[in-house]
Design an enzyme around this catalytic site. Structure first.
Site, PDB file in Angstrom:
ATOM      1  N   LYS A 120    -115.026  40.223  18.809  1.00 35.08           N
ATOM      2  CA  LYS A 120    -115.900  39.884  19.948  1.00 35.08           C
ATOM      3  C   LYS A 120    -115.608  38.468  20.385  1.00 35.08           C
ATOM      4  O   LYS A 120    -115.093  37.647  19.612  1.00 35.08           O
ATOM      5  CB  LYS A 120    -117.376  40.040  19.594  1.00 35.08           C
ATOM      6  N   ASP A 142    -124.549  38.981  13.611  1.00 33.42           N
ATOM      7  CA  ASP A 142    -123.690  39.671  14.577  1.00 33.42           C
ATOM      8  C   ASP A 142    -123.522  41.153  14.266  1.00 33.42           C
ATOM      9  O   ASP A 142    -122.948  41.892  15.072  1.00 33.42           O
ATOM     10  CB  ASP A 142    -122.286  39.044  14.597  1.00 33.42           C
TER      11      ASP A 142
END
Ligand code: C5P
Length: 298
Positions: A17, A137
């Protein structure tokens, strides 16, 4: 205990990401920080192979301790919280650099949890909530795509993925011990902002607008600039033609965003040797492993 048996091998792709913006808003009494951030899955992948086997088997890649390995912790979380046991051999192939701000370990864990949820018929939002126990996350990676994350980064609202977006990511060869905690620990209240720019960026994505560089901020930029390797990477991207350069998460990786693959390749080609690993990648949509999982359940 619910046992998952596979009809055929499954190859999951666990994307990295980048944070299209990350504002740290406040420090909480428990030491964690409130953030407003936009997470975007990108096409740099670890691969997780699930091979039919009589019992669960997993050997971590060399250099990863099994107990500190988020993938293994995800397997155990699925057992303990959802009573799901996978009868498969798990093979993890790492491509995402470790502790780089690109979410590699979190993605391995979140991607596997998302797959187990689909295979076992557990609602994905329940798995997202449970995934926060493995790291801030991890919930995002249960489904990936594009999302606004608030709270400590675990309250998610899906966003439209911006079209025609390419990234040049530079991961400097830099090891910062206990990196995420150290970077948050280096922040003072002077660094905090109200999150409005990132929320406006999220609203613009929802309307289908292109990314506005003026709304893209990362609170860690001035702190990360203290490391020569990070400063060199930021400056090199600018010198190669990048307009906006942001750290991903708490770094040390930095990236630029451009509207076409050819532009990204041209910037990557102009980067000097020795600044770190360079990746050209694009966006990955939410639930990107759905078809691979569909094939496995038949
Ligand atoms: O949740 P994760 O394991 O990624 O967090 C690592 C460390 O980063 C935490 O122990 C905490 O010190 C810091 N952190 C924080 N605020 C957040 C996320 C992480 O202070 N929202």
């Amino acid at each position: 205990m619910k046992s998952i048996e596979l009809a055929a091998p499954v190859r999951l792709r666990a994307p990295a990401k980048v944070n299209l913006g990350l504002e740290v808003v406040a420090r909480r009494p428990d030491g964690y920080h409130e953030v407003v951030t936009i997470l975007q899955s990108v096409s740099l992948f670890d691969t997780i192979d699930l091979l039919p086997a009589p019992a669960l088997r997993y050997t971590p890649p060399a250099g990863l301790e099994r107990e500190s390995d988020l993938l293994w912790r995800a397997v155990r979380l699925a057992e303990e919280r959802f009573g799901v046991r996978l009868r498969a051999q798990i093979r993890l192939e790492k491509h995402i650099p470790l502790a780089a701000g690109l979410g590699g370990g979190s993605s391995d864990a979140g991607t596997l949890l998302g797959a187990l949820a689909v295979l076992a018929g557990i609602p994905l939002d329940e798995v997202e909530r449970a995934a926060a126990a493995l790291g801030s996350d991890v919930p995002f990676f249960v489904r990936g795509g594009t999302a606004l994350a608030t709270g400590t980064g675990t309250d998610l609202a899906p966003l439209s993925t911006p079209p025609n977006v390419w990234f040049v990511v530079v991961a400097p060869d830099l090891v910062i011990p206990a990196k995420t905690a150290a970077l948050y620990g280096a922040l003072t209240p002077d660094h905090f902002t109200d999150g409005v720019a990132t929320r406006r960026l999220a609203a613009a994505l929802e309307r289908g607008d292109t990314l506005d560089p003026d709304l893209m901020h990362n609170t860690f930029t001035p702190v990360l600039r203290e490391w020569d390797a990070v400063s060199r990477a930021i400056d090199a991207l600018h010198a190669a033609g990048a307009q906006v350069v942001l750290p991903s998460g708490a770094g040390p990786s930095v990236f630029t965003v451009v509207p076409a693959q050819a532009v990204a390749n041209a910037i990557a080609d102009r980067l000097p040797a020795g600044i770190g690993r360079v990746y050209v990648c694009t966006t990955v949509a939410r639930d990107s492993n759905a078809s691979a999982l569909q094939a496995a359940v038949g």
